[in-house]
Design an enzyme around this catalytic site. Structure first.
Site, PDB file in Angstrom:
ATOM      1  N   LYS A  50       0.842  -1.217   0.000  1.00  0.00           N
ATOM      2  CA  LYS A  50       0.000   0.000   0.000  1.00  0.00           C
ATOM      3  C   LYS A  50       0.870   1.256   0.000  1.00  0.00           C
ATOM      4  O   LYS A  50       0.634   2.183  -0.772  1.00  0.00           O
ATOM      5  CB  LYS A  50      -0.920   0.040   1.243  1.00  0.00           C
ATOM      6  N   ARG A  84      -9.009   1.337   9.109  1.00  0.00           N
ATOM      7  CA  ARG A  84      -8.602  -0.049   9.340  1.00  0.00           C
ATOM      8  C   ARG A  84      -9.676  -0.819  10.084  1.00  0.00           C
ATOM      9  O   ARG A  84      -9.512  -2.015  10.311  1.00  0.00           O
ATOM     10  CB  ARG A  84      -7.339  -0.036  10.190  1.00  0.00           C
ATOM     11  N   ARG A 118      11.697  -2.309  10.791  1.00  0.00           N
ATOM     12  CA  ARG A 118      10.647  -1.827  11.698  1.00  0.00           C
ATOM     13  C   ARG A 118      10.460  -2.802  12.858  1.00  0.00           C
ATOM     14  O   ARG A 118      10.491  -4.010  12.657  1.00  0.00           O
ATOM     15  CB  ARG A 118       9.332  -1.666  10.926  1.00  0.00           C
ATOM     16  N   ARG A 164      11.640  -5.997   4.377  1.00  0.00           N
ATOM     17  CA  ARG A 164      11.362  -4.555   4.305  1.00  0.00           C
ATOM     18  C   ARG A 164      12.401  -3.773   5.105  1.00  0.00           C
ATOM     19  O   ARG A 164      12.767  -4.138   6.198  1.00  0.00           O
ATOM     20  CB  ARG A 164       9.966  -4.266   4.848  1.00  0.00           C
ATOM     21  N   ARG A 221      -0.392  -9.251  13.244  1.00  0.00           N
ATOM     22  CA  ARG A 221      -0.952  -8.169  12.425  1.00  0.00           C
ATOM     23  C   ARG A 221      -1.834  -8.736  11.317  1.00  0.00           C
ATOM     24  O   ARG A 221      -2.859  -8.152  10.974  1.00  0.00           O
ATOM     25  CB  ARG A 221       0.182  -7.311  11.843  1.00  0.00           C
TER      26      ARG A 221
HETATM   27  P1  ADP Z   1       2.352  -1.790   3.207  1.00  0.00           P
HETATM   28  O1  ADP Z   1       2.397  -0.283   3.125  1.00  0.00           O
HETATM   29  O2  ADP Z   1       1.124  -2.369   2.576  1.00  0.00           O
HETATM   30  O3  ADP Z   1       2.577  -2.301   4.614  1.00  0.00           O
HETATM   31  P2  ADP Z   1       4.899  -1.660   1.767  1.00  0.00           P
HETATM   32  O4  ADP Z   1       4.581  -0.754   0.636  1.00  0.00           O
HETATM   33  O5  ADP Z   1       5.751  -1.117   2.865  1.00  0.00           O
HETATM   34  O6  ADP Z   1       3.564  -2.356   2.356  1.00  0.00           O
HETATM   35  O7  ADP Z   1       5.586  -2.961   1.142  1.00  0.00           O
HETATM   36  C1  ADP Z   1       6.055  -4.026   1.979  1.00  0.00           C
HETATM   37  C2  ADP Z   1       7.410  -4.539   1.456  1.00  0.00           C
HETATM   38  O8  ADP Z   1       7.217  -5.201   0.210  1.00  0.00           O
HETATM   39  C3  ADP Z   1       8.431  -3.421   1.205  1.00  0.00           C
HETATM   40  O9  ADP Z   1       9.719  -3.898   1.548  1.00  0.00           O
HETATM   41  C4  ADP Z   1       8.308  -3.155  -0.309  1.00  0.00           C
HETATM   42  O10 ADP Z   1       9.539  -2.678  -0.854  1.00  0.00           O
HETATM   43  C5  ADP Z   1       7.948  -4.550  -0.850  1.00  0.00           C
HETATM   44  N1  ADP Z   1       7.038  -4.504  -1.992  1.00  0.00           N
HETATM   45  C6  ADP Z   1       6.014  -3.642  -2.232  1.00  0.00           C
HETATM   46  N2  ADP Z   1       5.388  -3.928  -3.390  1.00  0.00           N
HETATM   47  C7  ADP Z   1       6.016  -5.027  -3.889  1.00  0.00           C
HETATM   48  C8  ADP Z   1       5.842  -5.849  -5.089  1.00  0.00           C
HETATM   49  N3  ADP Z   1       4.873  -5.583  -5.978  1.00  0.00           N
HETATM   50  N4  ADP Z   1       6.687  -6.893  -5.245  1.00  0.00           N
HETATM   51  C9  ADP Z   1       7.659  -7.176  -4.343  1.00  0.00           C
HETATM   52  N5  ADP Z   1       7.870  -6.457  -3.214  1.00  0.00           N
HETATM   53  C10 ADP Z   1       7.067  -5.408  -2.991  1.00  0.00           C
HETATM   54  P1  AMP Z   2       1.321   0.632   9.007  1.00  0.00           P
HETATM   55  O1  AMP Z   2       2.503   1.517   8.858  1.00  0.00           O
HETATM   56  O2  AMP Z   2       0.130   1.084   8.218  1.00  0.00           O
HETATM   57  O3  AMP Z   2       1.659  -0.832   8.763  1.00  0.00           O
HETATM   58  O4  AMP Z   2       0.860   0.738  10.545  1.00  0.00           O
HETATM   59  C1  AMP Z   2       1.722   0.327  11.580  1.00  0.00           C
HETATM   60  C2  AMP Z   2       0.932   0.186  12.878  1.00  0.00           C
HETATM   61  O5  AMP Z   2       0.378   1.470  13.257  1.00  0.00           O
HETATM   62  C3  AMP Z   2      -0.282  -0.750  12.844  1.00  0.00           C
HETATM   63  O6  AMP Z   2       0.071  -2.114  13.027  1.00  0.00           O
HETATM   64  C4  AMP Z   2      -1.114  -0.195  13.992  1.00  0.00           C
HETATM   65  O7  AMP Z   2      -0.605  -0.587  15.253  1.00  0.00           O
HETATM   66  C5  AMP Z   2      -0.902   1.315  13.859  1.00  0.00           C
HETATM   67  N1  AMP Z   2      -1.910   1.928  12.958  1.00  0.00           N
HETATM   68  C6  AMP Z   2      -1.683   2.557  11.772  1.00  0.00           C
HETATM   69  N2  AMP Z   2      -2.832   2.987  11.237  1.00  0.00           N
HETATM   70  C7  AMP Z   2      -3.818   2.593  12.085  1.00  0.00           C
HETATM   71  C8  AMP Z   2      -5.243   2.703  12.076  1.00  0.00           C
HETATM   72  N3  AMP Z   2      -5.892   3.311  11.057  1.00  0.00           N
HETATM   73  N4  AMP Z   2      -5.930   2.186  13.125  1.00  0.00           N
HETATM   74  C9  AMP Z   2      -5.312   1.587  14.144  1.00  0.00           C
HETATM   75  N5  AMP Z   2      -3.982   1.431  14.227  1.00  0.00           N
HETATM   76  C10 AMP Z   2      -3.233   1.931  13.200  1.00  0.00           C
END
Ligand code: ADP
Ligand code: AMP
Length: 214
Positions: free
Chosen positions: A13, A88, A160, A127, A171
């Site tokens: 995302k 969420r 992270r 990541r 999660r």
């Molecule tokens: P989210 O925001 O949904 O938690 P991220 O955008 O941080 O996910 O992506 C999670 C991990 O996967 C990151 O390390 C990113 O670089 C990698 N990633 C994102 N999109 C792809 C894809 N299409 N193919 C492979 N790896 C990806």
């Molecule tokens: P993210 O970076 O989106 O993966 O979020 C990391 C963490 O932040 C999540 O696992 C939650 O603990 C908290 N968080 C982020 N957005 C929300 C939301 N909309 N509602 C509740 N917790 C959130």
């Protein structure tokens, strides 16, 4: 244009939201990034959020909703925004609807980036996040030019705290219980679109642009 990015943690995302924000010139609003910035700056909100985040739990709705409503007041939201990680839960989606309806607005698209659970742990363990500018990389799928250093700002990359495999599984469970129901919620509103998130990130991007328009 007001867009919501939906999908499991690690679905991509944030990766897509950053690219879309650059293309459509609207802000990328990530509640997770806002919480992490608060933790880094040692704020009271950050301390509260960290208790939940480190366990892989969701931060309570009231904290998130207040935060996002405040963020919408900023000037850069006038043309719209891309929401990443919010809403969420159903109560968060209802709070968003209520706020938008009050000003005669609505969400244009909810995009679900579909990635099966089997791929998620692998995605999360690779990541890496920049401590300086928040850019996201993957050791295999999106590596930096210099190992451990951000391509954009040169700062160090970190893993992270909530990307440890045991926290990721937590999660994912919470995602299925509390966030996945939003797919039905936005389908019922007629704004839900799905893309395959398992393909190359540029192909995911092209699929989303095909939905949103050039
Ligand atoms: P989210 O925001 O949904 O938690 P991220 O955008 O941080 O996910 O992506 C999670 C991990 O996967 C990151 O390390 C990113 O670089 C990698 N990633 C994102 N999109 C792809 C894809 N299409 N193919 C492979 N790896 C990806
Ligand atoms: P993210 O970076 O989106 O993966 O979020 C990391 C963490 O932040 C999540 O696992 C939650 O603990 C908290 N968080 C982020 N957005 C929300 C939301 N909309 N509602 C509740 N917790 C959130």
């Amino acid at each position: 244009m007001k867009i919501i990015m939906l999908g499991a943690p690690g679905a991509g995302k944030g990766t897509q939201a950053k690219m879309l924000a650059a293309k459509y010139e609207i802000p990328h609003i990530s509640t997770g990034d806002i919480f992490r910035a608060n933790i880094k700056n040692g704020t009271e909100l950050g301390a509260k959020a960290k208790e939940y985040m480190d366990k892989g739990l969701l931060v309570p709705d009231e904290l998130v909703v207040d935060l996002i409503m405040d963020r919408f007041k900023a000037d850069d939201c006038k043309k719209g925004y891309i929401l990443d990680g919010f809403p969420r839960t159903i109560p968060q989606a209802e709070a968003l609807d209520k706020a938008l309806t009050a000003v005669g607005e609505s969400i244009d698209y909810a995009i679900n980036v579909e990635v099966p659970d089997e791929n998620i742990v692998n995605r999360m363990s690779g990541r890496r996040a920049c401590v300086g500018c928040g850019a996201t990389y993957h050791i295999k799928y999106s590596p930096t030019k210099v190992e451990g250093k951000c391509d954009t700002c040169g700062a160090d990359l970190i893993i992270r705290d909530d990307d440890k495999p045991e926290t990721v599984l937590n999660r994912l469970n919470i995602y299925h219980e509390q966030t996945q129901p939003l797919i039905d919620y936005y389908s019922a509103k007629g704004v839900m679109k799905e893309v395959d998130g398992t393909v190359d990130m540029n192909d995911v991007f092209d699929a989303i642009v095909a939905i949103l328009g050039e």
